[in-house]
Write a protein that holds these residues in place. Structure first.
Motif, PDB file in Angstrom:
ATOM      1  N   GLY A 125       0.793  -1.235   0.000  1.00 14.41           N
ATOM      2  CA  GLY A 125       0.000   0.000   0.000  1.00 14.41           C
ATOM      3  C   GLY A 125       0.818   1.274   0.000  1.00 14.41           C
ATOM      4  N   LEU A 126       2.043   1.217  -0.522  1.00  9.86           N
ATOM      5  CA  LEU A 126       2.887   2.419  -0.547  1.00  9.86           C
ATOM      6  C   LEU A 126       3.149   2.926  -1.968  1.00  9.86           C
ATOM      7  N   GLU A 127       2.394   2.429  -2.926  1.00 13.82           N
ATOM      8  CA  GLU A 127       2.670   2.781  -4.318  1.00 13.82           C
ATOM      9  C   GLU A 127       2.543   4.293  -4.559  1.00 13.82           C
ATOM     10  N   SER A 128       1.567   4.896  -3.895  1.00  7.11           N
ATOM     11  CA  SER A 128       1.324   6.323  -4.140  1.00  7.11           C
ATOM     12  C   SER A 128       2.427   7.200  -3.551  1.00  7.11           C
ATOM     13  N   VAL A 129       3.210   6.659  -2.636  1.00  9.03           N
ATOM     14  CA  VAL A 129       4.287   7.470  -2.027  1.00  9.03           C
ATOM     15  C   VAL A 129       5.660   6.887  -2.374  1.00  9.03           C
ATOM     16  N   ALA A 130       5.698   6.103  -3.452  1.00  3.99           N
ATOM     17  CA  ALA A 130       6.936   5.396  -3.811  1.00  3.99           C
ATOM     18  C   ALA A 130       8.108   6.340  -4.032  1.00  3.99           C
ATOM     19  N   LYS A 131       7.841   7.499  -4.590  1.00  6.30           N
ATOM     20  CA  LYS A 131       8.931   8.428  -4.908  1.00  6.30           C
ATOM     21  C   LYS A 131       9.137   9.468  -3.819  1.00  6.30           C
ATOM     22  N   LYS A 132       8.368   9.358  -2.757  1.00 10.10           N
ATOM     23  CA  LYS A 132       8.492  10.338  -1.669  1.00 10.10           C
ATOM     24  C   LYS A 132       9.579   9.915  -0.689  1.00 10.10           C
ATOM     25  N   ARG A 133      10.116  10.912   0.020  1.00  5.54           N
ATOM     26  CA  ARG A 133      11.121  10.619   1.033  1.00  5.54           C
ATOM     27  C   ARG A 133      10.444  10.026   2.261  1.00  5.54           C
ATOM     28  N   PRO A 134      10.945   8.932   2.782  1.00  5.33           N
ATOM     29  CA  PRO A 134      10.248   8.282   3.901  1.00  5.33           C
ATOM     30  C   PRO A 134      10.475   8.953   5.250  1.00  5.33           C
ATOM     31  N   GLY A 135      11.272  10.046   5.271  1.00  8.39           N
ATOM     32  CA  GLY A 135      11.499  10.747   6.530  1.00  8.39           C
ATOM     33  C   GLY A 135      10.191  11.210   7.167  1.00  8.39           C
ATOM     34  N   GLY A 136       9.205  11.486   6.341  1.00  3.43           N
ATOM     35  CA  GLY A 136       7.930  11.950   6.857  1.00  3.43           C
ATOM     36  C   GLY A 136       6.903  10.843   7.036  1.00  3.43           C
ATOM     37  N   PHE A 137       7.316   9.620   6.851  1.00  2.00           N
ATOM     38  CA  PHE A 137       6.376   8.506   6.992  1.00  2.00           C
ATOM     39  C   PHE A 137       5.967   8.326   8.456  1.00  2.00           C
ATOM     40  N   SER A 138       4.724   7.869   8.650  1.00  6.22           N
ATOM     41  CA  SER A 138       4.284   7.500   9.996  1.00  6.22           C
ATOM     42  C   SER A 138       4.932   6.165  10.372  1.00  6.22           C
ATOM     43  N   LEU A 139       4.784   5.786  11.640  1.00  9.10           N
ATOM     44  CA  LEU A 139       5.335   4.504  12.094  1.00  9.10           C
ATOM     45  C   LEU A 139       4.755   3.342  11.285  1.00  9.10           C
ATOM     46  N   GLY A 140       3.453   3.425  11.031  1.00 10.34           N
ATOM     47  CA  GLY A 140       2.795   2.358  10.267  1.00 10.34           C
ATOM     48  C   GLY A 140       3.333   2.264   8.846  1.00 10.34           C
TER      49      GLY A 140
END
Lengths: 303, 249
Positions: free
Chosen positions: A116-131
């Motif tokens: 379920g991460l396809e939409s944020v594939a090119k985004k930097r994960p620094g801002g990702f939530s724990l989940g």
């Protein structure tokens, strides 16, 4: 693939974090790895992967991990939800991890879609939530479709839907003959997920067995019987040295017995039963019973 | 081993910091090379191509490369990805070799790019400021360096930065230690040695970067400078390697 952990041992100066720990993880089953905080679960996993130096060895189908090449086709590990560079995109992170097994770009996209991460594939994960971090970690672990999955607290930070998805996914993964070792503090979740359990406290093995066998260890497991002749049944049981207690009208609770045995006695003595059911302890009850004395970091008592 | 190198290549170039530091390195190299050529004589005298190509062995340029060098292990420990790396490649000696080889390749490519920038500046320089003949001068002092020396000095400097990061598991120390040592601390030690009237001369004779620069700039009064510098580089690298193999990830 069968995993054998043999005599794992690890000291941190005076602390014996893992103490001569041996257990097996069978293929085709989900093995839960339980223990109180600081009991040595994560250290054990790191020892198994060769990340920490310590005593003992871990064999994968009888061989050491580095003799299985490519390693990522053998084992996928997810040890922490924050093990990524915050400015390397999720896609680039997985492309990097796919180097050893020669994973294609298409497979990276496939796995990103799966978690379920396809939409944020090119985004930097620094801002990702724990989940989201957990999902990225899981994506890295399953990228090369390994024979073994080793996951440390993968459900932390996941919402209920994601936890259910994770449970179904891991069960499906194991059902294809692969091995899954998963640690978790969510005991209710583990009760639904695990086929086998490895329980440790203060680095020592408390139990390594199937879930039903583990639950049957509970002092609270019993058989519940309801019958209009409950008093007569109680007398018969008493004569045979089986203790029972009354639990309301026409109801008996008989500890440490099986429904087969009680049913047989009732049938032999012509007593009609309107209820005969096992009362098994929850995983949480058994876990607390067995690990209470082995808790490393104990919380204070509330007055 | 190929997959180790591919892994490191993707790790290196998928972070924007690598691109930024390489760009800054090229800008600084260009400015240091162009300054004396375009800002008049300024006491520098006529430069040669060989002298111009020594420019990117200057510490101000190398500190940019050392940032990337420190990131080889610094990012891995800071963000925990070393555990992913060592799970995928359990043989640590291969991980270290891949990182070292790729660091070498990175320094080589960056140095060539730096020379390309310097070459472009040289072609645009005023006629009298650049000569094909003569000894020229070296921004780092002494005689112009050989091209292979520029590459090797850059690689050695970065190897020290990477080794310090491996030993301390601290990215900033890997960058700051070589910079401070080469630009401030060794200078202070030399001042103290002068004040001590000969009692500290032996320390001055074994300082790593003073010897490295002496080797780079062909200072004839220090014939063993290259060996002493090499001993420091190998020493740092061996200690860092031993700790990398022995310590928990």
């Amino acid at each position: 693939m069968r995993i054998e952990a043999r005599n794992l041992d690890k000291h941190f100066r005076k602390i014996h974090a893992v103490d001569d720990l041996s257990f097996t993880v069978e293929p085709g089953r989900v093995t839960g790895f339980l223990g109180p905080n600081g009991s040595g679960k994560s250290t054990t996993m790191r020892l198994m992967l060769g990340l920490d130096n310590g005593g003992g060895e871990t064999l994968f189908d009888g061989q050491k991990l580095n003799s299985h090449l490519p390693v990522t086709r053998t084992i996928g590990a997810h040890l922490d939800a924050k093990f990524f560079h915050p400015k390397r995109s999720a896609y680039a992170h997985l492309r990097m991890l796919g180097a050893e097994a020669g994973i294609s770009k298409a497979r990276v996209h496939e796995v990103l879609k799966l978690v379920g991460l396809e939409s944020v594939a090119k985004k930097r994960p620094g801002g990702f939530s724990l989940g989201m971090g957990q999902r990225l970690g899981l994506a890295g672990a399953i990228l090369a479709d390994p024979q073994v999955l080793m996951l440390d607290e993968p459900a932390n930070g996941l919402d209920p839907q994601s936890i259910q998805w994770l449970r179904d996914f891991l069960k499906y993964y194991a059902s294809n003959g692969r091995s899954v070792l998963v640690s978790s503090h969510l005991l209710s979740e583990m009760e639904l997920l695990a086929d086998d359990l490895v329980v440790i406290a203060r680095g020592k093995l408390i139990a390594a067995e199937s879930m039903p066998a583990f639950l049957s260890r509970a002092t609270g497991s019993a058989v519940v019987v309801r019958s209009s002749q409950s008093e007569k049944l109680s007398e018969i049981l008493n004569a045979q040295g089986i203790a029972s207690t009354s639990d309301g009208a026409n109801t008996l609770v008989i500890p440490r017995q099986t429904t087969d045995r009680i049913g047989e006695i009732a049938f032999t003595n012509g007593i009609a039963l309107s209820e005969l059911s096992p009362r098994t302890a929850s995983l949480e009850q058994v876990f607390l019973e067995l690990t209470d004395s082995g808790q490393e970091y104990r919380i204070g008592q509330t007055s | 081993m190929i997959s180790n190198l591919i892994y490191e290549w993707r790790r290196l170039w998928s972070v924007r910091a690598t691109w930024i530091m390489t760009f800054v390195y090229l800008v600084i190299t260009g400015l240091l090379g162009a300054g004396p050529l375009f800002l008049g004589d300024g006491g520098f005298g006529t430069q040669t191509w060989k002298g111009l190509y020594s420019t990117n062995a200057n510490v101000l340029c190398l500190v940019m490369l050392s940032v990337v060098a420190s990131q080889f292990f610094g990012h891995e420990y800071r963000y925990g990805t070393i555990r992913l790396t060592l799970t995928e490649f359990p043989k640590r000696e291969r991980v270290l070799l891949a990182k070292t080889l790729l660091l070498g390749a990175y320094v080589l490519i960056s140095t060539f790019l730096g020379w390309a920038v310097l070459g472009a500046i040289g072609t645009m320089a005023p006629q009298d400021s650049l000569s094909k003949n003569g000894s020229g001068w070296n921004l780092n002092g002494g005689e112009p360096s050989e091209l292979w020396q520029v590459v090797l000095f850059g690689f050695s400097y970065c190897l020290i930065a990477m080794s310090i990061t491996m030993i301390t598991r601290n990215l900033a120390l890997g960058i700051v230690f070589p910079l401070l040592m080469s630009s401030i601390i060794e200078g202070l030690i030399q001042v103290f040695a002068t004040l001590a009237k000969g009692k500290m001369d032996w320390i001055v004779e074994v300082l790593p970067f003073a010897n490295g620069t002496a080797w780079l700039t062909h200072l004839s009064d220090q014939p063993n400078a290259g060996l002493i510098f090499a001993a420091w580089v190998v020493g740092f690298y061996l200690i860092a390697s031993a700790l990398f193999f022995k310590r928990d990830a």
